[in-house]
Design an enzyme around this catalytic site. Sequence first.
Site, PDB file in Angstrom:
ATOM      1  N   SER A   1       0.805  -1.222   0.000  1.00  0.00           N
ATOM      2  CA  SER A   1       0.000   0.000   0.000  1.00  0.00           C
ATOM      3  C   SER A   1       0.839   1.273   0.000  1.00  0.00           C
ATOM      4  O   SER A   1       1.625   1.502  -0.894  1.00  0.00           O
ATOM      5  CB  SER A   1      -0.962  -0.031   1.179  1.00  0.00           C
ATOM      6  OG  SER A   1      -1.870   1.035   1.091  1.00  0.00           O
ATOM      7  N   HIS A   2       0.704   2.063   1.055  1.00  0.00           N
ATOM      8  CA  HIS A   2       1.357   3.367   1.125  1.00  0.00           C
ATOM      9  C   HIS A   2       2.745   3.275   1.746  1.00  0.00           C
ATOM     10  O   HIS A   2       3.405   4.299   1.913  1.00  0.00           O
ATOM     11  CB  HIS A   2       0.490   4.298   1.959  1.00  0.00           C
ATOM     12  CG  HIS A   2       0.116   3.670   3.264  1.00  0.00           C
ATOM     13  ND1 HIS A   2      -0.826   2.671   3.346  1.00  0.00           N
ATOM     14  CD2 HIS A   2       0.591   3.848   4.506  1.00  0.00           C
ATOM     15  CE1 HIS A   2      -0.917   2.268   4.605  1.00  0.00           C
ATOM     16  NE2 HIS A   2      -0.063   2.963   5.330  1.00  0.00           N
TER      17      HIS A   2
ATOM     18  N   ASP B   1      -5.600   2.852  -3.701  1.00  0.00           N
ATOM     19  CA  ASP B   1      -6.887   2.792  -3.001  1.00  0.00           C
ATOM     20  C   ASP B   1      -7.112   4.000  -2.088  1.00  0.00           C
ATOM     21  O   ASP B   1      -8.237   4.239  -1.656  1.00  0.00           O
ATOM     22  CB  ASP B   1      -7.082   1.457  -2.256  1.00  0.00           C
ATOM     23  CG  ASP B   1      -5.976   1.151  -1.272  1.00  0.00           C
ATOM     24  OD1 ASP B   1      -5.039   1.967  -1.152  1.00  0.00           O
ATOM     25  OD2 ASP B   1      -6.041   0.079  -0.626  1.00  0.00           O
ATOM     26  N   ARG B   2      -6.063   4.757  -1.796  1.00  0.00           N
ATOM     27  CA  ARG B   2      -6.250   5.936  -0.937  1.00  0.00           C
ATOM     28  C   ARG B   2      -6.375   7.206  -1.767  1.00  0.00           C
ATOM     29  O   ARG B   2      -5.944   7.250  -2.913  1.00  0.00           O
ATOM     30  CB  ARG B   2      -5.057   6.104   0.003  1.00  0.00           C
ATOM     31  CG  ARG B   2      -4.931   5.002   1.007  1.00  0.00           C
ATOM     32  CD  ARG B   2      -3.838   5.309   2.006  1.00  0.00           C
ATOM     33  NE  ARG B   2      -3.888   4.328   3.079  1.00  0.00           N
ATOM     34  CZ  ARG B   2      -3.360   4.493   4.276  1.00  0.00           C
ATOM     35  NH1 ARG B   2      -2.714   5.610   4.561  1.00  0.00           N
ATOM     36  NH2 ARG B   2      -3.457   3.565   5.195  1.00  0.00           N
TER      37      ARG B   2
ATOM     38  N   ASP C   1      -0.854   1.680  -4.072  1.00  0.00           N
ATOM     39  CA  ASP C   1      -1.696   0.741  -4.812  1.00  0.00           C
ATOM     40  C   ASP C   1      -3.029   1.341  -5.256  1.00  0.00           C
ATOM     41  O   ASP C   1      -3.922   0.617  -5.696  1.00  0.00           O
ATOM     42  CB  ASP C   1      -1.936  -0.525  -3.983  1.00  0.00           C
ATOM     43  CG  ASP C   1      -2.658  -0.237  -2.683  1.00  0.00           C
ATOM     44  OD1 ASP C   1      -2.475   0.867  -2.141  1.00  0.00           O
ATOM     45  OD2 ASP C   1      -3.425  -1.092  -2.206  1.00  0.00           O
TER      46      ASP C   1
ATOM     47  N   ASP D   1      -2.252   6.683  -3.379  1.00  0.00           N
ATOM     48  CA  ASP D   1      -1.132   5.996  -2.728  1.00  0.00           C
ATOM     49  C   ASP D   1      -0.532   4.907  -3.613  1.00  0.00           C
ATOM     50  O   ASP D   1      -0.867   4.779  -4.788  1.00  0.00           O
ATOM     51  CB  ASP D   1      -1.571   5.411  -1.384  1.00  0.00           C
ATOM     52  CG  ASP D   1      -2.465   4.194  -1.549  1.00  0.00           C
ATOM     53  OD1 ASP D   1      -3.203   4.150  -2.552  1.00  0.00           O
ATOM     54  OD2 ASP D   1      -2.418   3.285  -0.693  1.00  0.00           O
TER      55      ASP D   1
ATOM     56  N   LYS E   1     -11.442   0.265  -1.052  1.00  0.00           N
ATOM     57  CA  LYS E   1     -11.485   1.707  -1.190  1.00  0.00           C
ATOM     58  C   LYS E   1     -10.864   2.071  -2.541  1.00  0.00           C
ATOM     59  O   LYS E   1     -10.132   1.270  -3.118  1.00  0.00           O
ATOM     60  CB  LYS E   1     -10.786   2.390  -0.025  1.00  0.00           C
ATOM     61  CG  LYS E   1      -9.364   1.931   0.218  1.00  0.00           C
ATOM     62  CD  LYS E   1      -8.892   2.436   1.578  1.00  0.00           C
ATOM     63  CE  LYS E   1      -7.473   1.981   1.852  1.00  0.00           C
ATOM     64  NZ  LYS E   1      -7.343   1.263   3.130  1.00  0.00           N
TER      65      LYS E   1
HETATM   66  C1  G1P Z   1      -3.896   1.595   8.277  1.00  0.00           C
HETATM   67  C2  G1P Z   1      -5.073   2.532   8.403  1.00  0.00           C
HETATM   68  C3  G1P Z   1      -6.352   1.801   8.071  1.00  0.00           C
HETATM   69  C4  G1P Z   1      -6.246   1.174   6.681  1.00  0.00           C
HETATM   70  C5  G1P Z   1      -4.992   0.324   6.591  1.00  0.00           C
HETATM   71  C6  G1P Z   1      -4.767  -0.207   5.186  1.00  0.00           C
HETATM   72  O1  G1P Z   1      -4.030   0.534   9.181  1.00  0.00           O
HETATM   73  O2  G1P Z   1      -5.144   3.084   9.690  1.00  0.00           O
HETATM   74  O3  G1P Z   1      -7.431   2.690   8.143  1.00  0.00           O
HETATM   75  O4  G1P Z   1      -7.367   0.382   6.404  1.00  0.00           O
HETATM   76  O5  G1P Z   1      -3.846   1.088   6.972  1.00  0.00           O
HETATM   77  O6  G1P Z   1      -4.641   0.820   4.254  1.00  0.00           O
HETATM   78  P1  G1P Z   1      -3.272   0.495  10.610  1.00  0.00           P
HETATM   79  O7  G1P Z   1      -1.810   0.675  10.335  1.00  0.00           O
HETATM   80  O8  G1P Z   1      -3.803   1.661  11.391  1.00  0.00           O
HETATM   81  O9  G1P Z   1      -3.639  -0.839  11.209  1.00  0.00           O
HETATM   82 ZN    ZN Z   2      -3.312   1.451  -0.319  1.00  0.00          ZN
END
Ligand code: G1P
Ligand code: ZN
Length: 543
Positions: free
Chosen positions: A113-114, A281-282, A279, A277, A376
């Site tokens: 992801s990010h 989704d954000r 991938d 981000d 998302k």
């Molecule tokens: C974090 C975000 C959460 C999101 C997840 C995946 O998770 O807080 O809202 O769904 O990344 O993108 P966390 O690191 O808080 O468990």
């Molecule tokens: Zn992501």
Amino acid sequence: MTINTIATTPIEGQKPGTSGLRKKTHVFKQPHYLENFIQATWNAIGGVSGKTLVLGGDGRHFNKRAAQVVLRMAAAGGAKRLIVGQDALLSTPAASNLIRINGADGGIILSASHNPGGPDEDFGVKFNTSNGGPAPESITDRIFSETQKISEYSIVESHDVDLSTPGTTRLGDMQIEVVDPVAAYQALMEKLFDFAKIRALFASGFRVRFDAMHAVTGPYATAILQGVLGAPAGSVVNATPLTDFGGGHPDPNPIWAKDLIDRMMADDAPDFGAASDGDGDRNMIVGRGLYVTPSDSLAVLAANARLVPAYASGLAGVARSMPTSRAVDRVAETLGLQCYETPTGWKFFGNLMDDGRVTLCGEESAGTGSDHVREKDGLWAVLFWLNILAETGQSVQDLMRAHWQRFGRNFYTRHDYEAVEMDKANALIASLRARLSDLPGQTIAAKTVTQADDFSYHDPVDGSTSAHQGIRIAFEGGARVVFRLSGTGTEGATLRVYLEDVEEDPARIFADPAEALAGVIEAAQQIAGIRSHTGRDAPDVTT
Ligand code: G1P
Ligand code: ZN
């Protein structure tokens, strides 16, 4: 085709977190590491024999190699058909869409992801089920338990499959369809939104800047915003996916997308700024001179959904993750919509959408989405905003101000303390838990606690319970603080402190958020003893 059965032993720590298994890339590259996890996934779902799967990733370092391993293991497991993004690329929402429109049995998304990418950064693997959404806890628990008893995995011997051009090929008996990663997603967006209106908005001189952060949405945003909708070339920046995201954090928030924020606060700022981000989704939404918090963005989309073709007949209901601000609750109340509060992580929204209970959902961590897929969706949120702006003719600022005047304002911020020693972070949470029943009635930093609990979610659809999802402390007057530990970090513990205060007085709704939140920030500090537990004076990241 030769299938090799390789003896292996369980590897510790292969427990999927908030969003799949996420580890340092060098951990994933260890012998058998990826293979064990993929085989455990196959085992957990009763094998892949005869199944159709979708495969793609966000393009980070190790994405291409890992995709080849997944293909060879799917073939070894007897999978019938693999739908793979060209060059092994797929954004997470595009993968979700492909699973759904092809009636696939599930999919593997290669992404952290990010989180930053590269040999010394992070890699990840997510498994999605046939509804297109992240595997629910019942399945991720099963995957984990399979990783703990694995003794062998199967993989076919082959050269790398050529994923560089769309078309159909085979690996043994398995059919591989290499698809353009953008096409089906673009077709879906054209169905949901009024593209003609958005095109007219751009044609009228409305300026947009979309920062793809060198990640996977580059090709999607270029094709849709510049290609179909006619935004001028250069509207999409950092549009080529790089294996290390240009050395940055591909996380669309005011810290990591600071360049975009700076440009949007300048005198000659474009009308609309957005970022996505790693991938895809954000999303982050910024107006000229105004950053829109993700919680507010969800509320605005809910309040204006009827302006968009896909949602013109109204929403079934809305949902937000527990730490997300309650701005959307106000909209739901006014519009007479059901509003659900779920634990952090997209997987909890799936049941509600499958059951037809909610149409829109969102998280404070820059995630918004709807039942068009089961993830998302960053670019979808951007198009939703553009459709609303095209329809109303308002600027982002005007729209937000009118929204707060009508519904009141939930000031909101999140403080992250990163790479805290695990035992210290656990001690902080344990000490809060021990005091939950004593807190109500106490006045701390001039704020009186009305309620304190450890959030437990009862899924109304499948009846399952997810306990220990974060400490919630509510104060008189509507302020709230939430404490939880991240489930996606790869180094120590990340303590997240979510802070919210409510303002309904129209004279004060345009106050500076930092000032409006000072009281609840102080109360949070005193209640949890963040300084004494962690030794940290200030958060590492404030969003
Ligand atoms: C974090 C975000 C959460 C999101 C997840 C995946 O998770 O807080 O809202 O769904 O990344 O993108 P966390 O690191 O808080 O468990
Ligand atoms: Zn992501």
